[in-house]
Design a protein around this motif. Sequence first.
Motif, PDB file in Angstrom:
ATOM      1  N   SER A 318       0.821  -1.269  -0.002  1.00 36.76           N
ATOM      2  CA  SER A 318      -0.109  -0.203  -0.017  1.00 36.76           C
ATOM      3  C   SER A 318       0.655   1.181  -0.075  1.00 36.76           C
ATOM      4  CB  SER A 318      -0.829  -0.186   1.138  1.00 36.76           C
ATOM      5  OG  SER A 318      -0.271   0.117   2.474  1.00 36.76           O
ATOM      6  N   LEU A 319       2.000   1.108   0.849  1.00 34.42           N
ATOM      7  CA  LEU A 319       2.789   2.126   1.016  1.00 34.42           C
ATOM      8  C   LEU A 319       3.576   2.569  -0.835  1.00 34.42           C
ATOM      9  CD1 LEU A 319       4.773   2.145   3.936  1.00 34.42           C
ATOM     10  CD2 LEU A 319       3.038   3.760   3.402  1.00 34.42           C
ATOM     11  N   GLN A 320       3.630   1.669  -1.448  1.00 35.67           N
ATOM     12  CA  GLN A 320       4.314   1.624  -2.683  1.00 35.67           C
ATOM     13  C   GLN A 320       3.107   2.401  -3.615  1.00 35.67           C
ATOM     14  OE1 GLN A 320       6.590   1.424  -4.773  1.00 35.67           O
ATOM     15  NE2 GLN A 320       7.829  -0.404  -4.414  1.00 35.67           N
ATOM     16  N   GLY A 321       1.974   1.766  -3.238  1.00 35.80           N
ATOM     17  CA  GLY A 321       0.830   2.263  -4.179  1.00 35.80           C
ATOM     18  C   GLY A 321       0.727   3.544  -4.025  1.00 35.80           C
ATOM     19  N   LEU A 322       0.756   3.882  -2.608  1.00 32.86           N
ATOM     20  CA  LEU A 322       0.676   5.658  -2.127  1.00 32.86           C
ATOM     21  C   LEU A 322       1.766   6.492  -2.859  1.00 32.86           C
ATOM     22  CD1 LEU A 322      -0.340   7.745  -0.445  1.00 32.86           C
ATOM     23  CD2 LEU A 322       0.878   6.950   1.374  1.00 32.86           C
ATOM     24  N   CYS A 323       2.947   6.240  -2.832  1.00 32.54           N
ATOM     25  CA  CYS A 323       3.928   6.985  -3.190  1.00 32.54           C
ATOM     26  C   CYS A 323       3.738   6.941  -4.988  1.00 32.54           C
ATOM     27  CB  CYS A 323       5.316   6.263  -3.150  1.00 32.54           C
ATOM     28  SG  CYS A 323       5.725   6.213  -1.372  1.00 32.54           S
ATOM     29  N   PHE A 324       3.388   5.779  -5.755  1.00 33.82           N
ATOM     30  CA  PHE A 324       3.061   5.972  -6.996  1.00 33.82           C
ATOM     31  C   PHE A 324       1.852   7.089  -7.335  1.00 33.82           C
ATOM     32  CE2 PHE A 324       1.634   4.892 -11.339  1.00 33.82           C
ATOM     33  CZ  PHE A 324       2.792   4.707 -11.809  1.00 33.82           C
ATOM     34  N   THR A 382      -4.054   3.195 -17.337  1.00 32.99           N
ATOM     35  CA  THR A 382      -3.497   4.615 -17.182  1.00 32.99           C
ATOM     36  C   THR A 382      -2.833   4.659 -15.736  1.00 32.99           C
ATOM     37  OG1 THR A 382      -5.609   4.964 -15.860  1.00 32.99           O
ATOM     38  CG2 THR A 382      -5.976   5.445 -18.015  1.00 32.99           C
ATOM     39  N   ASN A 383      -2.229   5.839 -15.444  1.00 32.25           N
ATOM     40  CA  ASN A 383      -1.421   5.717 -14.366  1.00 32.25           C
ATOM     41  C   ASN A 383      -2.104   5.394 -12.855  1.00 32.25           C
ATOM     42  OD1 ASN A 383      -2.719   8.133 -14.288  1.00 32.25           O
ATOM     43  ND2 ASN A 383      -0.780   9.293 -14.129  1.00 32.25           N
ATOM     44  N   GLY A 384      -3.299   5.848 -12.940  1.00 29.16           N
ATOM     45  CA  GLY A 384      -4.313   5.917 -11.947  1.00 29.16           C
ATOM     46  C   GLY A 384      -4.456   4.512 -11.445  1.00 29.16           C
ATOM     47  N   PHE A 385      -4.561   3.700 -12.414  1.00 28.28           N
ATOM     48  CA  PHE A 385      -4.616   2.282 -12.155  1.00 28.28           C
ATOM     49  C   PHE A 385      -3.733   1.659 -11.074  1.00 28.28           C
ATOM     50  CE2 PHE A 385      -4.336  -2.257 -13.291  1.00 28.28           C
ATOM     51  CZ  PHE A 385      -5.571  -2.695 -12.824  1.00 28.28           C
ATOM     52  N   VAL A 386      -2.379   1.833 -11.564  1.00 26.05           N
ATOM     53  CA  VAL A 386      -1.290   1.136 -10.896  1.00 26.05           C
ATOM     54  C   VAL A 386      -1.222   1.357  -9.628  1.00 26.05           C
ATOM     55  CG1 VAL A 386       1.169   1.039 -10.981  1.00 26.05           C
ATOM     56  CG2 VAL A 386      -0.153   1.481 -13.031  1.00 26.05           C
ATOM     57  N   GLY A 387      -1.547   2.776  -9.151  1.00 29.10           N
ATOM     58  CA  GLY A 387      -1.350   3.199  -7.647  1.00 29.10           C
ATOM     59  C   GLY A 387      -2.585   2.581  -6.991  1.00 29.10           C
ATOM     60  N   GLU A 388      -3.747   2.765  -7.646  1.00 24.23           N
ATOM     61  CA  GLU A 388      -4.840   2.221  -6.748  1.00 24.23           C
ATOM     62  C   GLU A 388      -4.881   0.627  -6.730  1.00 24.23           C
ATOM     63  OE1 GLU A 388      -8.672   4.181  -7.562  1.00 24.23           O
ATOM     64  OE2 GLU A 388      -7.900   6.141  -6.948  1.00 24.23           O
ATOM     65  N   LEU A 389      -4.552   0.152  -7.542  1.00 21.19           N
ATOM     66  CA  LEU A 389      -4.515  -1.148  -7.295  1.00 21.19           C
ATOM     67  C   LEU A 389      -3.474  -1.856  -6.272  1.00 21.19           C
ATOM     68  CD1 LEU A 389      -5.245  -4.230  -8.814  1.00 21.19           C
ATOM     69  CD2 LEU A 389      -2.783  -3.822  -9.903  1.00 21.19           C
ATOM     70  N   LEU A 390      -2.375  -1.097  -6.340  1.00 26.46           N
ATOM     71  CA  LEU A 390      -1.475  -1.423  -5.173  1.00 26.46           C
ATOM     72  C   LEU A 390      -2.093  -1.277  -3.684  1.00 26.46           C
ATOM     73  CD1 LEU A 390       1.945  -0.363  -6.971  1.00 26.46           C
ATOM     74  CD2 LEU A 390       1.164  -2.535  -6.286  1.00 26.46           C
ATOM     75  N   MET A 391      -2.731   0.302  -3.977  1.00 22.95           N
ATOM     76  CA  MET A 391      -3.462   0.525  -2.408  1.00 22.95           C
ATOM     77  C   MET A 391      -4.266  -0.586  -2.049  1.00 22.95           C
ATOM     78  SD  MET A 391      -3.252   4.530  -2.141  1.00 22.95           S
ATOM     79  CE  MET A 391      -3.757   4.996  -3.840  1.00 22.95           C
ATOM     80  N   PHE A 464       4.213   1.778 -18.442  1.00 21.81           N
ATOM     81  CA  PHE A 464       5.760   1.108 -17.570  1.00 21.81           C
ATOM     82  C   PHE A 464       5.553   2.033 -16.561  1.00 21.81           C
ATOM     83  CE2 PHE A 464       6.120   1.974 -22.375  1.00 21.81           C
ATOM     84  CZ  PHE A 464       6.585   0.708 -22.796  1.00 21.81           C
ATOM     85  N   PRO A 465       5.162   1.514 -15.308  1.00 23.79           N
ATOM     86  CA  PRO A 465       5.130   2.148 -13.992  1.00 23.79           C
ATOM     87  C   PRO A 465       6.521   1.904 -13.367  1.00 23.79           C
ATOM     88  CG  PRO A 465       3.711   0.203 -13.905  1.00 23.79           C
ATOM     89  CD  PRO A 465       4.266   0.312 -15.534  1.00 23.79           C
ATOM     90  N   GLN A 466       7.428   0.849 -13.992  1.00 25.82           N
ATOM     91  CA  GLN A 466       8.243   0.416 -13.269  1.00 25.82           C
ATOM     92  C   GLN A 466       9.459   1.615 -12.893  1.00 25.82           C
ATOM     93  OE1 GLN A 466       7.943  -2.343 -12.053  1.00 25.82           O
ATOM     94  NE2 GLN A 466       9.880  -2.144 -10.768  1.00 25.82           N
ATOM     95  N   PRO A 467       9.809   2.319 -13.794  1.00 21.60           N
ATOM     96  CA  PRO A 467      10.596   3.560 -13.545  1.00 21.60           C
ATOM     97  C   PRO A 467      10.494   4.149 -12.117  1.00 21.60           C
ATOM     98  CG  PRO A 467      10.247   3.767 -15.484  1.00 21.60           C
ATOM     99  CD  PRO A 467       9.397   2.550 -15.087  1.00 21.60           C
ATOM    100  N   LEU A 468       9.072   4.440 -11.957  1.00 17.56           N
ATOM    101  CA  LEU A 468       8.768   5.293 -10.807  1.00 17.56           C
ATOM    102  C   LEU A 468       8.765   4.450  -9.494  1.00 17.56           C
ATOM    103  CD1 LEU A 468       8.074   8.238 -10.127  1.00 17.56           C
ATOM    104  CD2 LEU A 468       5.662   7.623 -10.454  1.00 17.56           C
ATOM    105  N   LEU A 469       8.306   3.197  -9.960  1.00 18.71           N
ATOM    106  CA  LEU A 469       8.306   2.144  -8.498  1.00 18.71           C
ATOM    107  C   LEU A 469       9.432   1.729  -8.263  1.00 18.71           C
ATOM    108  CD1 LEU A 469       5.497  -0.344  -9.904  1.00 18.71           C
ATOM    109  CD2 LEU A 469       5.394   1.502  -7.938  1.00 18.71           C
TER     110      LEU A 469
END
Lengths: 492, 456
Positions: A318-324, A382-391, A464-469
């Motif tokens: 969740s913290l990873q998702g939050l930062c993203f 979309t970028n929103g998906f990555v963060g919310e999925l992780l959260m 490609f969310p990986q660079p930011l992750l």
Amino acid sequence: MIALLILLIPLLGGIISFGAGTNKKLVSLVFTFSTALLLTLVLLALTCFKQPALSAFSAPWLQGVGSSFSLSLDPLASVLCLLTAIVYFLLALYMLEKPIERSAAFYGWLLLAQAGMMGVFLATDGLLFYFFWELALIPMYFLSSIWGGPRRIAVTFKFFIYTFLGSVLLLAGLIYLQSLTPEKSFALDALLKVKLTTAQQSWLLWLLLPAFAIKLPMFPFHTWQPDTYEEAPTPVTLVLSAVMVKMGILGILRWLLPIFPIAAYQWGDVIMGLSIAGIVYASLIAWRQDDLKRLVAYSSIAHIGLMTAAAFAANVTSLQGLCFQLFSHGINILGMWLLVDLIERNTGTRKISALGGIAQHSPVLTIFMLIIALANIALPLTNGFVGELLMFTGLLATKSNYFLVLTVAAGLGIILSAVYTLGMIRSVFFGQPNSVTAQPITLSLLEQLVLLIIVVLILFFGFFPQPLLDVTAQYTDQLFRQVDISYLFRKF
Amino acid sequence: MNALLVSALWGVIMMFSGIAIKRAATIRTIALIGIAILLGLNLAELQGWQLVSIDTTGMLQFETYSLLFNTIILAAVLCYVMISGSAMEKIGNNLSDYLALLFFIICGMLMVSAFESLLMLFLGIEIITIPLYILTGSDKKNLKSNEASLKYFLLGAFSSGILLMGIALVYGARGSFALTSVADSIRLSSSLLVSGMLLLMIAMAFKVSAAPFHFWTPDVYDGAPTVFTSFMATVVKVAVFAAFVRLFDRSFALQLSTWQWWVAVLAALTMLVGNVTAVFQQSVKRMLSYSSIAQAGFMLLAVYAMNTAAKEGLLLYAAAYSLATIGIFAVLTRMKDYSFEAFNGMAGRYPWVAAALAIFFLSLAGIPLTGGFLAKFYMIKAALGMSLWLALFALIMAAVSVYYYFRVIQAMYFKPVTQPEPLVFDNLFTAQLLVMALSVVVLGLFPEWLIGLLYF
């Protein structure tokens, strides 16, 4: 050294802008140049100059009370600095052709606010953090009170008093914390090492949290937000919601979780409960809004609620998702505000009921709106998906006894967000055009460029969310190294 | 010591200068030279150099802390006379007399920051207040000024009586007027000593206008000519605070547990009354009188905590508070209307004056980057070591104070002009105001040079 430059560039830019006076061309040139320079610097710092010696800065200051002027561009700070730099640069491009009254002071205050926020993100000393926390507020107060809508003075004052009340509690907490350290120092490292009993942790948590909760804003401290967002001029609203809100999250991530891990865990249920109640509440209100700005404001409360809940879920995912999400929420909401501003500038109204059928005459605008809105409701790719999925994954894995209730309620909020966003798009963009929307909304080249950059960022980080992750993973690693929170899990 | 002598002497010179010299500007210059000499003498004494040294048989003692305090007081007076001197001429024809009284007040202030004997405290306080009664009533044709003067005189005389009674009781218990004569007293908390101490506390609370002994303050400050209100509310109040701290630090340190609780109540009550009442004021001058009560509540935290941080903080507080308030009052003396509306749209017409005023108000409200913030910070830090509740209460009251200070900033920056007739701010005045605003900011950024002096 780079950290100091990140602080100095907007500060100098702001001062020059104030000095430029009535020369409007020079003022917008200064604004654009300063934001572009800062963006370049941050990008360079993230790619080429990663040496820690370059990214940290420390100078003696107020030694008598155990404080020093120390800044550090750590992973969390770099995500937020990058976001701030991008938002400001895009804002500068967007505003380049738009006249604004008394532009010298306007851009001057905006740049000073940027300096204040950069300071908040970079500071690794408690008192310095508090300094910048307040200094970021003052420019916002002037900006919204001078250039805002008809109810601006009263509304902004409410905002100011609210946040100031939070700040003084924050100050009390920081001073108390400092008095508990053996070396009487405000440095983050010293605060992290201090041994606190559970009761002290709870006390301090509730002294610090209001300041962050008001800034976010977290339910039930949110009452200033919709009014302020509505009354402030759009560029200011945009900075408030895309960047300034992140100060609250940063406060939680850097000054709360690592220092009071036990209390954060103890009170986690309460705080998550409030945040998620906020999501449902704000989403329901957003559904019934007729004003575009208020709708986006309430949707922002809902998104921030999810982020706050994720911060207290106490696990890496969740913290990873939050930062993203810190980053992607900033980009998405920037897009939303720019589109609202474009509609308002061209049609003269923000009333959803008065608009309709924009898609017929302005297809380009509609396509941009659709992509940004879909990112805002977190559609896959979309970028929103990555963060919310992780959260969400993190929330489901949280050790709370109520994790299922919390996750389902949060999920309901997301469904509602799709309902009101798509509902808004339907009534504003589709259907038959009326007299207000009869004229096509043509986008200038610059406006198209700005929206294009936003869309590219949305799609890029969606694919490609990986660079930011990778960057945010450094932060979560660092957090879990700083604090031994393994004892939290032993309980179960 | 030297500054004390010269200040009394210069007061006499000022009095007679009125006979020989008729030009106001010349008289003002003489006064300015006098204050500059006092400041120079004081700084020289700080370096250990004295013109003459007199044996006061232990009645007065000028150590580093009191000399530093005197430096701040004298610097504030210098600023005050420079910026508001011309406004004094408008009150009456006796400029030289006003300035003479000012020098006598300085003499009293230098005395109360260095007294070693209770007699000297009484003498100093009387030397300060008697000229103030006259200055309050100096606007002879104004009924409000006369009323204020009478009120001030009656209540001031009453509180001096209490002070004297307290001194008498303490003398009865100890057999000496000396501050440090505790060792002689047989019982540390004899009822005679404790009641004397409480009477002293009440009298000092009267003089610094702490609640519930503050009722004279708003009327007197409002009725007195604005120039002199400025002086009373800043320099004089700060000097009396120095005396308050010195008295309880030196003389009643052993009874700390008895009086500390009372001071906490006084401080909390003063902050509450000052801040809450200030919110409802319609005139800026009256708001500032209540704000001065509220700020006194904050300064009482120094008396409450009574540790090194508190004393350092009081120095900073004295400097930051005096500079800001003198600046605001200087602008008020040039205005006819003291309502909040009179400030409407000032930023557009007089951008520099408005900017300086904004810095002063931000400092009073305790926003970072100004001296006021660090002053409050030191006070909170000192108090927090003793009681978390009092510190939290003080902070919440600081948040309340933002409300009324920011009303002026709002009027200046966000509201359109409502008063067509222009105000007169000459360039010199604006420049002086800006220098003062700048020093408030410098104090907020680098307070260490001021506090660092303590350790040399």
